[in-house]
Every structure is written in structure tokens, then in C-alpha cells.
Motif scaffolding. Sequence first.
Motif, PDB file in Angstrom:
ATOM      1  N   ILE A 153       6.701  -9.946 -88.160  1.00  0.00           N
ATOM      2  CA  ILE A 153       6.594 -11.337 -88.572  1.00  0.00           C
ATOM      3  C   ILE A 153       5.121 -11.644 -88.852  1.00  0.00           C
ATOM      4  N   THR A 154       4.835 -12.022 -90.091  1.00  0.00           N
ATOM      5  CA  THR A 154       3.474 -12.394 -90.480  1.00  0.00           C
ATOM      6  C   THR A 154       3.415 -13.906 -90.588  1.00  0.00           C
ATOM      7  N   PHE A 155       2.346 -14.483 -90.017  1.00  0.00           N
ATOM      8  CA  PHE A 155       2.195 -15.932 -90.056  1.00  0.00           C
ATOM      9  C   PHE A 155       0.746 -16.315 -90.305  1.00  0.00           C
ATOM     10  N   VAL A 199      -0.015 -23.692 -84.847  1.00  0.00           N
ATOM     11  CA  VAL A 199       0.022 -22.376 -84.205  1.00  0.00           C
ATOM     12  C   VAL A 199      -0.744 -22.467 -82.892  1.00  0.00           C
ATOM     13  N   GLU A 200      -0.137 -21.947 -81.826  1.00  0.00           N
ATOM     14  CA  GLU A 200      -0.803 -21.887 -80.529  1.00  0.00           C
ATOM     15  C   GLU A 200      -1.004 -20.418 -80.172  1.00  0.00           C
ATOM     16  N   MET A 201      -2.283 -20.046 -79.959  1.00  0.00           N
ATOM     17  CA  MET A 201      -2.621 -18.672 -79.609  1.00  0.00           C
ATOM     18  C   MET A 201      -3.977 -18.666 -78.925  1.00  0.00           C
ATOM     19  N   ALA A 202      -4.256 -17.592 -78.207  1.00  0.00           N
ATOM     20  CA  ALA A 202      -5.533 -17.464 -77.512  1.00  0.00           C
ATOM     21  C   ALA A 202      -6.682 -17.499 -78.516  1.00  0.00           C
ATOM     22  N   ASP A 203      -7.795 -18.069 -78.090  1.00  0.00           N
ATOM     23  CA  ASP A 203      -8.966 -18.167 -78.966  1.00  0.00           C
ATOM     24  C   ASP A 203      -9.416 -16.795 -79.466  1.00  0.00           C
ATOM     25  N   TRP A 204      -9.377 -15.777 -78.585  1.00  0.00           N
ATOM     26  CA  TRP A 204      -9.844 -14.448 -78.998  1.00  0.00           C
ATOM     27  C   TRP A 204      -8.933 -13.852 -80.074  1.00  0.00           C
ATOM     28  N   LEU A 205      -7.632 -14.183 -80.047  1.00  0.00           N
ATOM     29  CA  LEU A 205      -6.728 -13.718 -81.105  1.00  0.00           C
ATOM     30  C   LEU A 205      -7.021 -14.445 -82.414  1.00  0.00           C
ATOM     31  N   ARG A 206      -7.265 -15.733 -82.326  1.00  0.00           N
ATOM     32  CA  ARG A 206      -7.564 -16.510 -83.534  1.00  0.00           C
ATOM     33  C   ARG A 206      -8.870 -16.032 -84.175  1.00  0.00           C
ATOM     34  N   GLU A 207      -9.846 -15.660 -83.347  1.00  0.00           N
ATOM     35  CA  GLU A 207     -11.101 -15.122 -83.884  1.00  0.00           C
ATOM     36  C   GLU A 207     -10.874 -13.775 -84.558  1.00  0.00           C
ATOM     37  N   ARG A 208     -10.012 -12.971 -83.977  1.00  0.00           N
ATOM     38  CA  ARG A 208      -9.733 -11.643 -84.540  1.00  0.00           C
ATOM     39  C   ARG A 208      -8.880 -11.739 -85.805  1.00  0.00           C
ATOM     40  N   TYR A 209      -8.001 -12.732 -85.863  1.00  0.00           N
ATOM     41  CA  TYR A 209      -7.111 -12.928 -87.012  1.00  0.00           C
ATOM     42  C   TYR A 209      -7.296 -14.354 -87.538  1.00  0.00           C
ATOM     43  N   PRO A 210      -8.390 -14.612 -88.245  1.00  0.00           N
ATOM     44  CA  PRO A 210      -8.710 -15.994 -88.647  1.00  0.00           C
ATOM     45  C   PRO A 210      -7.816 -16.571 -89.741  1.00  0.00           C
ATOM     46  N   GLU A 211      -7.081 -15.735 -90.467  1.00  0.00           N
ATOM     47  CA  GLU A 211      -6.241 -16.246 -91.556  1.00  0.00           C
ATOM     48  C   GLU A 211      -4.768 -15.921 -91.368  1.00  0.00           C
ATOM     49  N   GLU A 212      -4.477 -14.693 -91.005  1.00  0.00           N
ATOM     50  CA  GLU A 212      -3.092 -14.226 -90.976  1.00  0.00           C
ATOM     51  C   GLU A 212      -2.953 -13.163 -89.891  1.00  0.00           C
ATOM     52  N   TYR A 243       2.821 -19.668 -79.867  1.00  0.00           N
ATOM     53  CA  TYR A 243       3.795 -20.568 -80.472  1.00  0.00           C
ATOM     54  C   TYR A 243       3.577 -20.484 -81.972  1.00  0.00           C
ATOM     55  N   ILE A 244       4.642 -20.171 -82.693  1.00  0.00           N
ATOM     56  CA  ILE A 244       4.560 -20.006 -84.140  1.00  0.00           C
ATOM     57  C   ILE A 244       5.545 -20.965 -84.805  1.00  0.00           C
ATOM     58  N   PRO A 245       5.042 -21.970 -85.507  1.00  0.00           N
ATOM     59  CA  PRO A 245       5.950 -22.867 -86.228  1.00  0.00           C
ATOM     60  C   PRO A 245       6.543 -22.154 -87.445  1.00  0.00           C
ATOM     61  N   PHE A 246       7.768 -22.478 -87.772  1.00  0.00           N
ATOM     62  CA  PHE A 246       8.410 -21.842 -88.921  1.00  0.00           C
ATOM     63  C   PHE A 246       7.649 -22.119 -90.216  1.00  0.00           C
ATOM     64  N   ASP A 247       6.970 -23.260 -90.298  1.00  0.00           N
ATOM     65  CA  ASP A 247       6.198 -23.567 -91.502  1.00  0.00           C
ATOM     66  C   ASP A 247       5.003 -22.635 -91.685  1.00  0.00           C
ATOM     67  N   ALA A 248       4.591 -21.922 -90.629  1.00  0.00           N
ATOM     68  CA  ALA A 248       3.456 -21.000 -90.729  1.00  0.00           C
ATOM     69  C   ALA A 248       3.888 -19.596 -91.151  1.00  0.00           C
ATOM     70  N   LEU A 249       5.193 -19.326 -91.197  1.00  0.00           N
ATOM     71  CA  LEU A 249       5.675 -17.983 -91.526  1.00  0.00           C
ATOM     72  C   LEU A 249       5.337 -17.600 -92.957  1.00  0.00           C
ATOM     73  N   ARG A 250       4.965 -16.335 -93.129  1.00  0.00           N
ATOM     74  CA  ARG A 250       4.707 -15.764 -94.447  1.00  0.00           C
ATOM     75  C   ARG A 250       5.719 -14.669 -94.775  1.00  0.00           C
ATOM     76  N   THR A 251       6.008 -13.784 -93.811  1.00  0.00           N
ATOM     77  CA  THR A 251       7.027 -12.751 -94.028  1.00  0.00           C
ATOM     78  C   THR A 251       7.808 -12.512 -92.741  1.00  0.00           C
TER      79      THR A 251
END
Length: 153
Positions: A39-41, A48-61, A94-102
Motif C-alpha cells: 500500500i503506497t500513500f 496521515v498519522e506517523m512517527a516524525d522519524w518516518l515522515r522525515e525518511r519518507y517526506p512525500e510517499e 493512521y492512513i486515510p483512504f484519501d491519501a492512498l496512491r496504490t
Amino acid sequence: MARGIDYGGMMHRAMQRLIAEVLETVAEEGLPGEHHFFITFDTRDSDVEMADWLRERYPEEMTIVIQHWFENLSVTLEGFHITLNFGNSPEPLYIPFDALRTFVDPSVEFGLRFENHEEDEDEPEAEEDEPQEPGEDGPKGSAEVVSLDKWRK
């Protein structure tokens, strides 16, 4: 002025509901057989709710894999909660369905690609290109039916 039927939006919501139903089944019964999901988002989505370190590592997708180890999978009308293991560190998402890409289940050669309509409003329509693998950048547009031929053997 009469409004037309928003087939793209209706299809987009139907595809989101299909994924919600699949995840609800997995939350209740577990993954059957060899099923697993990629699942790509969009990590830039404000919900989207995720740890800050994950968001820094994956800033777009980001692409997650739901296969061997996951916990706390629960589905709402707007998205899903799940805890995944990142380097022996359980992290809730937490991944909203509106954030899904694949959404891809390679065990049965099934995949959906969600296009972001908002990003395309100022761009001219692109011509039809070759089918793309999940996660590749492609033309942005409204929701569309994806050819499954690329996953068939």
C-alpha cells in the motif's frame, strides 16, 4: 447549468470502499493463504498519522507491506489504523483512504492506482502511456480503472 455525473469521483470512492472491505476482513480474520498487500500513500496528507522519524525518511510517499507482522488493524469510514514493525520498533500509523496512491495484492495479481485529481487541475490531459508498475510516477488525473495485464503472467 446542469451538472454531469462525476463518474471519476464515484469510482474513486468505490475503490476506497473495496479496500476498506478487504482490510475489515483481514482485521477480523487475518490474511488468508498467500495474500499480502503493498500500500503506497501520500505522507504529505494532513490526516496521515506517523512517527516524525518516518515522515522525515519518507517526506512525500511511503509504501507499507501488510504480510507477516502487523497489529491493531482497525478500519473506519475515513481510513485505517495499523501497527507495523520498522527495525524491531513497532510504530502505529493512521492512513486515510484519501491519501492512498496504490493498493496491490501480488498473490492474486490485483492492483488499484489512485490518481490525485487536485494536482491535475492546471495541467493539460496527458496521452495514454504504457502501463506502469506500482509506485512509479505517472500522469496525474482522476480515479481510473487500472489494467491488470501488467501483473498477469
